[in-house]
Design a protein around this motif. Structure first.
Motif, PDB file in Angstrom:
ATOM      1  N   ARG A  50       0.728  -1.218  -0.034  1.00  0.00           N
ATOM      2  CA  ARG A  50      -0.040   0.012   0.155  1.00  0.00           C
ATOM      3  C   ARG A  50       0.802   1.150  -0.123  1.00  0.00           C
ATOM      4  NH1 ARG A  50      -3.513   0.661   5.156  1.00  0.00           N
ATOM      5  NH2 ARG A  50      -4.237  -1.486   4.630  1.00  0.00           N
ATOM      6  N   GLY A  51       0.670   2.217  -0.941  1.00  0.00           N
ATOM      7  CA  GLY A  51       1.530   3.471  -1.027  1.00  0.00           C
ATOM      8  C   GLY A  51       2.714   3.487  -1.688  1.00  0.00           C
ATOM      9  N   GLY A  56      -4.384   7.385   5.764  1.00  0.00           N
ATOM     10  CA  GLY A  56      -3.738   7.816   7.067  1.00  0.00           C
ATOM     11  C   GLY A  56      -2.653   6.711   7.426  1.00  0.00           C
ATOM     12  N   PRO A  57      -2.006   6.800   8.700  1.00  0.00           N
ATOM     13  CA  PRO A  57      -0.976   6.033   8.787  1.00  0.00           C
ATOM     14  C   PRO A  57      -1.323   4.650   8.828  1.00  0.00           C
ATOM     15  CG  PRO A  57      -1.115   7.865  10.223  1.00  0.00           C
ATOM     16  CD  PRO A  57      -2.478   7.929   9.644  1.00  0.00           C
ATOM     17  N   CYS A  58      -0.222   3.761   8.477  1.00  0.00           N
ATOM     18  CA  CYS A  58      -0.754   2.292   8.825  1.00  0.00           C
ATOM     19  C   CYS A  58       0.282   1.733   9.612  1.00  0.00           C
ATOM     20  CB  CYS A  58      -0.546   1.780   7.472  1.00  0.00           C
ATOM     21  SG  CYS A  58       1.082   1.638   6.687  1.00  0.00           S
ATOM     22  N   ASP A  59       0.025   0.478   9.883  1.00  0.00           N
ATOM     23  CA  ASP A  59       1.011  -0.502  10.880  1.00  0.00           C
ATOM     24  C   ASP A  59       1.035  -1.755  10.345  1.00  0.00           C
ATOM     25  OD1 ASP A  59      -1.644  -1.716  11.398  1.00  0.00           O
ATOM     26  OD2 ASP A  59      -1.778  -0.583  13.447  1.00  0.00           O
ATOM     27  N   PHE A  60       1.822  -2.569  10.870  1.00  0.00           N
ATOM     28  CA  PHE A  60       2.006  -3.818  10.150  1.00  0.00           C
ATOM     29  C   PHE A  60       0.827  -4.718  10.431  1.00  0.00           C
ATOM     30  CE2 PHE A  60       6.595  -2.663  10.692  1.00  0.00           C
ATOM     31  CZ  PHE A  60       6.791  -3.145   9.482  1.00  0.00           C
ATOM     32  N   GLU A  61      -0.169  -4.536  11.422  1.00  0.00           N
ATOM     33  CA  GLU A  61      -1.321  -5.196  11.132  1.00  0.00           C
ATOM     34  C   GLU A  61      -2.156  -5.264  10.051  1.00  0.00           C
ATOM     35  OE1 GLU A  61      -2.163  -7.325  13.700  1.00  0.00           O
ATOM     36  OE2 GLU A  61      -0.803  -6.829  15.077  1.00  0.00           O
ATOM     37  N   ALA A  62      -2.129  -3.723   9.463  1.00  0.00           N
ATOM     38  CA  ALA A  62      -2.450  -3.372   8.319  1.00  0.00           C
ATOM     39  C   ALA A  62      -2.000  -4.220   7.163  1.00  0.00           C
ATOM     40  CB  ALA A  62      -2.838  -2.118   8.056  1.00  0.00           C
ATOM     41  N   LEU A  63      -0.615  -4.322   7.296  1.00  0.00           N
ATOM     42  CA  LEU A  63       0.228  -4.706   6.126  1.00  0.00           C
ATOM     43  C   LEU A  63       0.064  -6.176   5.959  1.00  0.00           C
ATOM     44  CD1 LEU A  63       3.328  -2.389   6.503  1.00  0.00           C
ATOM     45  CD2 LEU A  63       1.487  -2.262   4.831  1.00  0.00           C
ATOM     46  N   ALA A  64      -0.191  -6.902   7.098  1.00  0.00           N
ATOM     47  CA  ALA A  64      -0.189  -8.298   7.254  1.00  0.00           C
ATOM     48  C   ALA A  64      -1.470  -8.716   6.674  1.00  0.00           C
ATOM     49  CB  ALA A  64       0.005  -8.686   8.651  1.00  0.00           C
ATOM     50  N   GLN A  65      -2.576  -7.723   6.907  1.00  0.00           N
ATOM     51  CA  GLN A  65      -4.035  -8.166   6.730  1.00  0.00           C
ATOM     52  C   GLN A  65      -4.133  -7.844   5.008  1.00  0.00           C
ATOM     53  OE1 GLN A  65      -6.283  -9.698   8.361  1.00  0.00           O
ATOM     54  NE2 GLN A  65      -7.626  -9.692   6.522  1.00  0.00           N
ATOM     55  N   ASP A  66      -3.451  -6.900   4.573  1.00  0.00           N
ATOM     56  CA  ASP A  66      -3.240  -6.732   2.979  1.00  0.00           C
ATOM     57  C   ASP A  66      -2.955  -7.843   2.406  1.00  0.00           C
ATOM     58  OD1 ASP A  66      -3.942  -4.100   3.323  1.00  0.00           O
ATOM     59  OD2 ASP A  66      -1.905  -3.328   2.943  1.00  0.00           O
ATOM     60  N   LEU A  67      -1.831  -8.709   2.989  1.00  0.00           N
ATOM     61  CA  LEU A  67      -1.251  -9.951   2.277  1.00  0.00           C
ATOM     62  C   LEU A  67      -2.325 -10.968   2.422  1.00  0.00           C
ATOM     63  CD1 LEU A  67       0.819 -11.397   0.855  1.00  0.00           C
ATOM     64  CD2 LEU A  67       2.007 -11.567   3.038  1.00  0.00           C
ATOM     65  N   ALA A  68      -3.013 -10.875   3.750  1.00  0.00           N
ATOM     66  CA  ALA A  68      -4.266 -12.133   3.773  1.00  0.00           C
ATOM     67  C   ALA A  68      -5.286 -11.817   2.826  1.00  0.00           C
ATOM     68  CB  ALA A  68      -4.856 -12.200   5.287  1.00  0.00           C
ATOM     69  N   GLY A  69      -5.627 -10.698   2.570  1.00  0.00           N
ATOM     70  CA  GLY A  69      -6.742 -10.267   1.726  1.00  0.00           C
ATOM     71  C   GLY A  69      -6.427 -10.810   0.133  1.00  0.00           C
ATOM     72  N   ALA A 117       4.045   4.311   5.347  1.00  0.00           N
ATOM     73  CA  ALA A 117       5.090   3.006   5.596  1.00  0.00           C
ATOM     74  C   ALA A 117       6.132   3.256   6.783  1.00  0.00           C
ATOM     75  CB  ALA A 117       5.575   2.341   4.523  1.00  0.00           C
ATOM     76  N   ALA A 118       6.635   4.557   6.418  1.00  0.00           N
ATOM     77  CA  ALA A 118       7.568   4.770   7.680  1.00  0.00           C
ATOM     78  C   ALA A 118       6.988   4.815   9.028  1.00  0.00           C
ATOM     79  CB  ALA A 118       8.336   6.122   7.098  1.00  0.00           C
ATOM     80  N   GLU A 119       5.622   5.144   9.163  1.00  0.00           N
ATOM     81  CA  GLU A 119       4.962   5.312  10.384  1.00  0.00           C
ATOM     82  C   GLU A 119       4.959   3.784  10.998  1.00  0.00           C
ATOM     83  OE1 GLU A 119       3.900   7.843  12.206  1.00  0.00           O
ATOM     84  OE2 GLU A 119       4.541   9.216  10.812  1.00  0.00           O
ATOM     85  N   ALA A 120       4.866   2.993  10.059  1.00  0.00           N
ATOM     86  CA  ALA A 120       4.680   1.458  10.790  1.00  0.00           C
ATOM     87  C   ALA A 120       6.206   0.968  11.414  1.00  0.00           C
ATOM     88  CB  ALA A 120       4.329   0.587   9.755  1.00  0.00           C
ATOM     89  N   LEU A 121       7.236   1.688  10.894  1.00  0.00           N
ATOM     90  CA  LEU A 121       8.554   1.115  11.172  1.00  0.00           C
ATOM     91  C   LEU A 121       9.182   2.043  12.387  1.00  0.00           C
ATOM     92  CD1 LEU A 121       9.995   1.132   7.532  1.00  0.00           C
ATOM     93  CD2 LEU A 121      10.203  -0.646   9.367  1.00  0.00           C
ATOM     94  N   ARG A 122       8.199   2.925  12.857  1.00  0.00           N
ATOM     95  CA  ARG A 122       8.808   3.721  13.951  1.00  0.00           C
ATOM     96  C   ARG A 122       8.694   2.881  15.468  1.00  0.00           C
ATOM     97  NH1 ARG A 122       8.728   9.047  13.880  1.00  0.00           N
ATOM     98  NH2 ARG A 122       8.128  10.338  12.099  1.00  0.00           N
ATOM     99  N   ALA A 123       7.709   2.048  15.581  1.00  0.00           N
ATOM    100  CA  ALA A 123       7.569   1.295  16.854  1.00  0.00           C
ATOM    101  C   ALA A 123       6.777   0.086  16.665  1.00  0.00           C
ATOM    102  CB  ALA A 123       6.831   2.341  17.964  1.00  0.00           C
TER     103      ALA A 123
END
Length: 267
Positions: A61-62, A71-84, A189-195
């Motif tokens: 995404r992005g 809006g900001p994303c996290d790894f929950e969203a990125l993993a769910q993208d792959l599941a979808g 995506a950088a937001e996901a990498l912060r924490a």
């Protein structure tokens, strides 16, 4: 060349490609990209493996031609993208390979959807955010905001590739990917990498796993060796003469290691 396919899910459009034999018996292999790259990052792997595997690639995404999230994303969203995407293409189980941002995505996907992962190869990533990650991302975001993604491309290539490889065809190809990444997509995506901290995912892995790093990728070889020690039955693999994107910088060595891993863990 395989045609792009656009998959719509959760309000976003994802560019995907599927390569390899159409047989229902062919095992699936899924690749997940690093920050500021697109699905063509895996061209060398597709060329080497698409005679035996059905291969799914997609733009995060992005990135590339996929939608920029609002809006900001996290790894929950990125993993769910792959599941979808697994759902969209009817993939019950696959070997999942990811590098950098994609390596963390793959690790979180395996933690959330263990029954869907035949085996996992996480490349050049960490299991939790490094100390000072927020300040580092603030600096990079500031550089791109002031000068565009082109201003970020040079420092990124110098950080990702070995010094004698920064003007190779592979490095120039990755530079173009960085330069054409939407600024807002990079920031999301950088937001996901912060924490993040997926130590529990690593300790709970139930599939065969390999932690792979380019030998010249700063502190990450040591970090990934520790990750391999923490994951049940995992192995550590190091690619010589490569930095942060060993699949692009030294594809011949990377492909040998990936093929050997698939041979050991495949159906």
């Amino acid at each position: 060349m395989t045609a792009d396919q656009i998959v719509e899910q959760r309000g976003l459009a994802f560019r995907c490609r599927v390569d390899g034999p159409a047989s229902a018996d062919a095992p699936w292999l899924a690749f997940s990209n690093s920050l500021m790259t697109d699905l063509t990052l895996w061209d060398d792997q597709v060329a080497a493996l698409s005679d035996r595997y059905r291969i799914l690639r997609y733009d995060q995404r992005g990135h590339g031609l996929s939608s920029v999230p609002p809006g900001p994303c996290d790894f929950e969203a990125l993993a769910q993208d792959l599941a979808g995407l697994f759902d969209a293409f009817g993939i019950a189980r696959a070997v999942v390979v990811g590098v950098s941002l994609g390596g963390i995505t793959a690790l979180r996907f395996a933690g959330r959807h263990p029954s869907r992962v035949t085996a996992l190869m996480a490349c050049d990533c960490t299991v939790k955010a490094m100390p000072g990650a927020g300040a580092a991302w603030d600096e990079r975001i500031g550089l791109a905001r002031a000068g565009g993604m082109t201003a970020l491309a040079g420092p990124t290539i110098e950080r990702w590739f070995r010094p004698h490889h920064t003007d190779t065809a592979a490095a120039r190809r990755v530079r173009r990917m960085v330069e054409t990444t939407p600024f807002d997509g990079f920031v999301r995506a950088a937001e996901a990498l912060r924490a993040f901290d997926f130590t529990s995912d690593l300790a709970g892995l139930s599939c065969p796993a390999a932690m792979l790093a380019g030998a010249g990728d700063g502190a990450l070889p040591g970090v990934m060796q520790q990750m391999a020690e923490a994951a049940p039955g995992a192995t550590y693999v190091e690619i010589p003469d490569a930095g942060h994107l060993p699949n692009a910088e030294n594809p011949a060595a990377f492909n040998r290691e990936l093929a050997a891993f698939l041979e050991r863990t495949g159906p």
